[in-house]
Design a protein around this motif. Structure first.
Motif, PDB file in Angstrom:
ATOM      1  N   VAL A 155       0.823  -1.207   0.000  1.00 27.38           N
ATOM      2  CA  VAL A 155       0.000   0.000   0.000  1.00 27.38           C
ATOM      3  C   VAL A 155       0.861   1.262   0.000  1.00 27.38           C
ATOM      4  O   VAL A 155       0.439   2.313  -0.468  1.00 27.38           O
ATOM      5  CB  VAL A 155      -0.951  -0.019   1.212  1.00 27.38           C
ATOM      6  N   GLN A 156       2.088   1.146   0.488  1.00 26.36           N
ATOM      7  CA  GLN A 156       2.934   2.329   0.605  1.00 26.36           C
ATOM      8  C   GLN A 156       3.293   2.945  -0.742  1.00 26.36           C
ATOM      9  O   GLN A 156       3.473   4.164  -0.833  1.00 26.36           O
ATOM     10  CB  GLN A 156       4.232   1.989   1.363  1.00 26.36           C
ATOM     11  N   VAL A 159       0.004   5.085  -2.265  1.00 27.33           N
ATOM     12  CA  VAL A 159      -0.741   6.104  -1.519  1.00 27.33           C
ATOM     13  C   VAL A 159      -0.800   7.436  -2.262  1.00 27.33           C
ATOM     14  O   VAL A 159      -1.821   8.142  -2.222  1.00 27.33           O
ATOM     15  CB  VAL A 159      -0.140   6.299  -0.112  1.00 27.33           C
ATOM     16  N   LEU A 163      -4.191   9.295  -3.131  1.00 22.19           N
ATOM     17  CA  LEU A 163      -4.465  10.621  -2.576  1.00 22.19           C
ATOM     18  C   LEU A 163      -4.812  11.613  -3.679  1.00 22.19           C
ATOM     19  O   LEU A 163      -5.742  12.416  -3.544  1.00 22.19           O
ATOM     20  CB  LEU A 163      -3.251  11.113  -1.783  1.00 22.19           C
ATOM     21  N   VAL A 187      -9.438   2.069   0.786  1.00 20.44           N
ATOM     22  CA  VAL A 187      -8.029   1.658   0.720  1.00 20.44           C
ATOM     23  C   VAL A 187      -7.840   0.283   1.348  1.00 20.44           C
ATOM     24  O   VAL A 187      -7.203  -0.605   0.759  1.00 20.44           O
ATOM     25  CB  VAL A 187      -7.145   2.710   1.415  1.00 20.44           C
ATOM     26  N   VAL A 255      -2.465   4.084   7.084  1.00 23.31           N
ATOM     27  CA  VAL A 255      -3.621   4.483   6.273  1.00 23.31           C
ATOM     28  C   VAL A 255      -4.483   5.496   7.019  1.00 23.31           C
ATOM     29  O   VAL A 255      -4.959   6.484   6.444  1.00 23.31           O
ATOM     30  CB  VAL A 255      -4.443   3.247   5.873  1.00 23.31           C
ATOM     31  N   LEU A 258      -2.902   9.004   6.968  1.00 27.33           N
ATOM     32  CA  LEU A 258      -2.916   9.696   5.679  1.00 27.33           C
ATOM     33  C   LEU A 258      -4.322  10.029   5.199  1.00 27.33           C
ATOM     34  O   LEU A 258      -4.560  11.110   4.654  1.00 27.33           O
ATOM     35  CB  LEU A 258      -2.205   8.845   4.620  1.00 27.33           C
ATOM     36  N   PHE A 259      -5.265   9.118   5.400  1.00 25.73           N
ATOM     37  CA  PHE A 259      -6.578   9.278   4.773  1.00 25.73           C
ATOM     38  C   PHE A 259      -7.666   9.754   5.734  1.00 25.73           C
ATOM     39  O   PHE A 259      -8.650  10.339   5.291  1.00 25.73           O
ATOM     40  CB  PHE A 259      -7.001   7.962   4.122  1.00 25.73           C
TER      41      PHE A 259
END
Length: 318
Positions: A155-156, A159, A163, A187, A255, A258-259
């Motif tokens: 996932v890194q 992102v 985004l 996600v 996650v 960030l989200f």
């Protein structure tokens, strides 16, 4: 009249051997009927060492969270274990962590993120696994191989595009996703889907195909077969992946940071980060807060452990 048991000839690897039933019946058997072997002491010792190595950091964290700050800064946690009756124990760090975490709010935020992010991939992946198992269509193996390939994508590395996509969607439609629960749902569910499809397809391949064919002969549709036959029989696999997904989402910080970001929707793991403080002076409260966040995953894991083991091992042997 005395009955003489007929000897059984065991043919294996090109050798013929007469099996003594009386001698064989005297052997110690396990509950599943297999023969008991000698205790593997070395393996037991190695597993014990590995388990102890995994538990030591957790034990140190627990001891740290139960000691006054002055004692923690003066001596190591192992000194409290060596002299437990000469150590001062306190629950004050837990009380401070509970208040600082705003646990009444962040706990329900974590639930609001984790439950949908667990249910969504399980439902969608179960339908996809059913199609890959019982449907015949062109390119099925190629599509499945592509899905397996997506399992190695972390996932890194995705992102930034995600985004950007969420920002574009918000600017275009006026619906802001970032900072809301659906951002984390999308996600988490997306990156969990390949593993879920792989586990569920392997399990569904072990189900009796004759039962599915009988349902088709009786006029059952795919919808009825899926919900009335496949889903009830796949409960162990569904539960095992649900445990995986629940633990991953509940313990996730990346996650969420960030989200969802900071604000009224932040989850427990984000609250743990704020407990550390600007200069890292709150690490004792982080130790106590970590155990507060561990309660729910431990209850879920031990409550569904039997499904977890059955689901992981069911697809290994047909």
């Amino acid at each position: 009249m005395t009955m003489i048991p007929t000897p059984i000839v065991d043919e294996g690897e090109g050798k013929r051997e007469v099996v003594d039933l009386d001698k064989k019946s005297k052997k110690r058997l396990n509950k599943d009927g297999t023969e008991k072997g000698k205790p593997r002491v070395l393996i037991m010792i190695l597993m014990g060492i590995i388990a102890l190595a995994w538990l030591l950091p957790l034990l140190g964290l627990l001891v740290t969270s139960l000691r006054p700050r002055a004692d923690v800064e003066a001596t190591g946690w192992w000194t409290a274990i060596l002299a437990p009756f000469q150590t001062t124990w306190t629950l004050e760090p837990f009380a401070q962590a509970w208040v600082a975490l705003d646990a009444g709010t962040t706990f329900w935020n974590s639930v609001a993120v984790t439950v949908p992010a667990t249910v969504l991939p399980v439902m969608i992946a179960a339908m996809a696994a059913y199609a890959f198992t019982f449907f015949q269509f062109r390119g099925k193996e190629i599509y499945f191989a592509i899905i397996l390939g997506l399992m190695v994508v972390p996932v890194q590395i995705a992102v930034i595009p995600i985004l950007q996509l969420f920002v574009w969607f918000g600017n275009t439609t006026g619906i802001q996703i970032i900072g809301q629960y659906p951002a984390a749902w999308i996600v988490h569910a997306t990156f969990a889907m390949p593993l879920a499809i792989y586990i569920l397809r392997n399990y569904m391949q072990t189900l009796p195909n004759s039962l599915i064919e009988a349902a088709r002969v009786d006029g059952a549709s795919h919808f009825q077969i899926f919900w009335r036959l496949i889903v009830p029989m796949s409960v162990p696999a569904l539960a095992s992946f649900a445990i995986f997904q629940f633990l991953w989402v509940w313990n996730d910080f990346f996650v969420a940071y960030l989200f969802i970001q900071s604000g009224p929707n932040q989850v427990l793991t984000q609250g743990l980060y704020t407990l550390l403080g600007q200069y890292g002076q709150g690490w004792q409260r982080v130790a106590a807060g970590s155990f507060i966040t561990l309660v729910v995953p431990l209850v879920i894991f031990f409550g569904l452990q039997r499904f977890f083991v059955r689901g992981l091992t069911a697809g290994s042997v047909k």
